[in-house]
Design an enzyme around this catalytic site. Structure first.
Site, PDB file in Angstrom:
ATOM      1  N   GLU B  49       0.812  -1.223   0.000  1.00  0.00           N
ATOM      2  CA  GLU B  49       0.000   0.000   0.000  1.00  0.00           C
ATOM      3  C   GLU B  49       0.842   1.267   0.000  1.00  0.00           C
ATOM      4  O   GLU B  49       0.392   2.318  -0.480  1.00  0.00           O
ATOM      5  CB  GLU B  49      -0.957   0.003   1.195  1.00  0.00           C
ATOM      6  CG  GLU B  49      -2.079  -1.028   1.103  1.00  0.00           C
ATOM      7  CD  GLU B  49      -1.703  -2.383   1.689  1.00  0.00           C
ATOM      8  OE1 GLU B  49      -0.499  -2.594   1.973  1.00  0.00           O
ATOM      9  OE2 GLU B  49      -2.601  -3.231   1.863  1.00  0.00           O
ATOM     10  N   GLN B 112      -8.726  -6.506  11.716  1.00  0.00           N
ATOM     11  CA  GLN B 112      -8.239  -5.444  10.814  1.00  0.00           C
ATOM     12  C   GLN B 112      -8.918  -4.099  11.076  1.00  0.00           C
ATOM     13  O   GLN B 112      -9.120  -3.313  10.150  1.00  0.00           O
ATOM     14  CB  GLN B 112      -8.373  -5.867   9.341  1.00  0.00           C
ATOM     15  CG  GLN B 112      -7.402  -6.984   8.981  1.00  0.00           C
ATOM     16  CD  GLN B 112      -7.283  -7.239   7.494  1.00  0.00           C
ATOM     17  OE1 GLN B 112      -8.216  -7.014   6.730  1.00  0.00           O
ATOM     18  NE2 GLN B 112      -6.118  -7.734   7.068  1.00  0.00           N
ATOM     19  N   LYS B 161     -17.531  -1.002   6.058  1.00  0.00           N
ATOM     20  CA  LYS B 161     -17.967  -2.025   5.114  1.00  0.00           C
ATOM     21  C   LYS B 161     -19.494  -2.036   4.946  1.00  0.00           C
ATOM     22  O   LYS B 161     -20.006  -2.133   3.827  1.00  0.00           O
ATOM     23  CB  LYS B 161     -17.479  -3.400   5.578  1.00  0.00           C
ATOM     24  CG  LYS B 161     -17.690  -4.493   4.551  1.00  0.00           C
ATOM     25  CD  LYS B 161     -16.992  -5.788   4.977  1.00  0.00           C
ATOM     26  CE  LYS B 161     -17.053  -6.807   3.826  1.00  0.00           C
ATOM     27  NZ  LYS B 161     -16.362  -8.060   4.173  1.00  0.00           N
TER      28      LYS B 161
END
Lengths: 179, 570
Positions: B49, B112, B161
């Site tokens: 990333e 996460q 999400k």
């Protein structure tokens, strides 16, 4: 002339303080953004008060007392103004501001201290807001100096617990005082 | 029209004219990657990333448009923190989209999960944690507006999400009024009083210098700068962040100031009577010891960000404005200094006395790193873009590559992020496929992010990487040699481990090596014939070469050390 003592004890008082009245968006994390900015830039905060502003939920007013010795006021205001959630900043010199603060104190009472305590409270203009047989809670809404004086006076009593809100301020009406 | 939050996010990016995003998917950002398949937006799949972030920076610095990166939550988000900090220091417009765990899981230490808006509060211009799918178009539009206006910078959007998965009624804000940014005022009207005082100061000056910083490039003011400089005949210096803002070949250009600046540029500032700062911020690498920096100069500071005024240097006139507007206003007001003939006489003398030099190259090697850069530059097409990592090679590239136009020099200035060069080159090449892109890198920097060569090969991005391989963390070695009695602590890297040619080949690139002058010319020629795959060249350079001129950390710019061959008695 010695500078006006404030925030309780002179040992913690900045020599030069300024009051920033900051209108901010009432959104999650805004206080963290302000606190984080002051921390990472090394600006000192002496007190901070936050409440919803002007009757609607969209904005809050944060009153920050800053130490203008820790960094130039211009820097503090300039950096603060870059926070996207900060809508407006009013910089108030103490002489141009009406400042008020709320002090709450609980004092353990007995037959010996009750009379001098009541005299002291009457003189200071403090109100009794809660009582039980062994203690009393009092309130003073006044200038920071008045709160300082009451706090100092209460030092002669034992079993005292004091909470102060930090000041809020608005510009003094009429012409600003000559600089 | 009902859309998922994810589809609304991608559609909002399309509305902003985004053609390329750099990223890597993961659990929390999964919903956003699904509509990406059907989008016109090109996605560059990175291998780490950090690469996505620096590519987005390279893309932005080469094109002037904001760079966009998409990563997942937790480690995906923390891996892009370095590029965000880098972009913040260099005022590079980025929009970084991070996945976040579902709203109901936030604060529970979910898999996460990390508080990326909290982590990046101090290194973004602003960040958002999206609360509902309905607000996605507004937040995206606001993010691009914030990133690209005023003083540009990185903006992060954290997308839980469940928000990406929930449905919304499609809309898009028609104007800035609908962005809900009541506290954001990027532009202020020019202060006429300050302008008049600036004109007056200029009128009194006999030894002015235009101190040009990165803000000049950010406000696309190169044309106004040339017009102003040519009319007033004022000398120009361009900081590390402003290389390319003014042509190096221009007779009014003295070069780069600062710690490794050109002697004439450093001394011009030191002896000036008026410093006109154009989007520069008096960085310590430019000022040296601030109390002796341009001690006799009045200062006119032009900047879009008022918090820069009086931060490091007390200024005489602060002009809050974008650079182009301010220069046009100064031109319109006819601002002109006194005769600059004596000043130019002095400047020409300094230029002649102390040009940038390096020791004569030897035929058998090791190569002179400065010579390698000049050789590549001579054989490069005009308009080629150069990126670099951070260290000696960066300073040599800034000194010896002739920059002629904006957007051709891309480096990590404020943050000094090693490993910036390779991914930034990839991003620049994606943004400007018509240009040749060279990354002038060091061996230490290269090893930090070179896994992105896989990305470059896989995505068909033919960059050229020149490793100035001196087997050391060269700048640290230079300081240890000069200031730590040659006690070399943990700076040796080895020239042969890794084998850079094999590394390049393993990643699908062409790997070349040069150890002497003939090989140097041959491999540069060969690299210039390869336009379909990335090329990596291992140039074996002299480890004892140091960057000069140099001002020691904390020393006064008056004590600039020139190249040993230029010192008294040499």
């Amino acid at each position: 002339m010695s500078p006006e003592p404030f925030l309780g004890t002179t040992s913690h008082s900045p020599v030069r303080h300024h009051i920033l009245s900051v209108l901010v968006e009432n959104k999650a994390g805004v206080l963290a953004r302000i606190a984080g900015l002051f921390a990472r830039r090394g600006f000192n905060i002496y007190s901070l008060a936050v409440a919803p502003s002007e009757g609607h939920a969209r904005f809050s007013r944060v009153t920050i007392v800053v130490d203008a010795e820790s960094a130039p006021l211009e820097q503090i205001v300039g950096q603060l103004d870059k926070l996207v959630n900060v809508v407006a900043i009013t910089d108030l010199a103490p002489s141009d501001a009406v400042e008020r603060e709320l002090l709450l104190a609980t004092i353990v009472t007995d037959t010996a201290n009750r009379t001098p305590l009541l005299d002291l409270l009457a003189n200071a203009g403090a109100a009794i807001v809660d009582v039980d047989p062994g203690a009393v809670t009092v309130m003073l809404a006044g200038t920071p100096r008045a709160c300082d004086e009451l706090e100092r006076s209460l030092e002669t009593f034992s079993g005292v617990e004091i909470h102060r809100t930090g000041r809020v301020a608005l510009p003094r009406l009429g012409e600003p005082a000559p600089k | 029209m009902q859309l998922s939050g994810a589809a609304a996010l991608i559609k909002s990016l399309e509305q902003q004219g985004v053609d390329t995003v750099f990223g890597l998917p993961g659990g929390a950002i999964l919903p956003v990657y699904d509509p990406l398949i059907d989008s016109t937006i090109r996605h560059i799949l990175v291998r780490h990333e950090q690469g996505a972030g620096h590519m987005a920076e390279g893309y932005s610095l080469a094109t002037g448009r904001p760079g966009v990166a998409i990563v997942t939550s937790g480690p995906g988000a923390t891996n892009i923190v370095t590029p965000i900090a880098n972009a913040h220091m260099d005022s590079t417009p980025l929009v970084v989209i991070t996945g976040q765990v579902a709203t109901g899981m936030i604060g529970t230490d979910a898999f996460q999960e990390c508080d990326i808006t909290g982590i990046t509060m101090g290194i973004t211009k602003h960040n958002f944690l999206i609360q509902s799918a309905q607000e996605i178009p507004r937040v995206v539009a606001a993010a691009f507006h914030l990133a690209t206006t005023g003083r540009p910078g990185p903006v992060l959007i954290d997308v839980p999400k469940d928000v990406a998965q929930s449905m919304m009624d499609w809309w898009y804000p028609a104007s800035v009024d609908e962005y809900d940014l009541p506290g954001y005022r990027p532009e202020v009207p020019l202060d006429e009083d300050a302008l008049a005082r600036a004109v007056a100061l200029i009128g009194q000056s006999e030894r002015p210098v235009l101190y040009v910083g990165g803000g000049t490039l950010k406000s696309n003011a190169a044309k106004e700068l040339i017009a102003f400089a040519e009319r007033t005949r004022m000398p120009v210096v361009t900081t590390l962040m402003a290389r390319g803002a003014f042509p190096d070949s221009h007779e009014l250009h003295l070069g780069m100031p600062g710690m490794h600046g050109v002697y004439a540029a450093v001394m011009a500032i030191q002896k000036s009577d008026l410093l006109i700062s154009l989007g520069a911020r008096f960085d310590d690498r430019v000022t040296g010891k601030t109390s002796s920096f341009a001690a006799g100069a009045k200062v006119i500071h032009v900047d879009i960000d008022r918090a820069e005024f009086n931060k490091i240097r007390r200024v005489d006139v602060a002009l809050q404005s974008n650079i182009g507007n301010a220069l046009q206003a100064l031109d319109a007001a006819g601002a002109a200094p006194k005769s600059l003939d004596p000043w130019w006489q002095q400047l020409r003398h300094w230029q002649a006395q102390y040009p940038l030099v390096y020791d004569e190259p030897t035929t058998d090697g090791p190569l002179r790193p400065q010579h390698v850069i000049e050789a590549i530059a001579k054989k490069a097409e005009p308009g080629s873009i150069v990126t670099s990592g951070v260290g000696q090679h960066q300073m040599w590239a800034a000194q010896f590559w002739p920059f002629e136009e904006p957007g051709t020099w891309i480096n990590s200035g404020g943050a000094g992020t090693m490993g910036f060069g390779v991914p930034a080159a990839i991003g620049a090449k994606v943004g400007r496929p018509d240009r040749t892109v060279w990354c002038i890198d060091g061996d230490g920097c290269f090893q930090m992010t070179a896994q992105e060569l896989v990305t470059a090969r896989a995505e068909g991005i033919p960059i050229k990487v020149a490793i100035l391989n001196n087997a050391y963390l060269g700048m640290v070695r230079q300081w240890q040699e000069m200031f730590y009695e040659e006690r070399y602590s943990e700076v040796y890297l080895s020239a042969d481990l890794p084998d850079y040619v094999k590394w390049a080949e393993a990643m699908g690139c062409v790997g070349l090596r040069a150890t002497n002058l003939k090989e140097m010319h041959d491999v540069i020629d060969e690299a210039n014939t390869i336009n379909d795959v990335p090329v990596v060249i291992d140039f074996r350079t002299d480890a004892t070469e140091k960057v000069f001129p140099m001002v020691a950390a904390g020393a006064s710019n008056d004590d600039l050390m020139v190249h040993p061959s230029q010192r008294a008695g040499a």
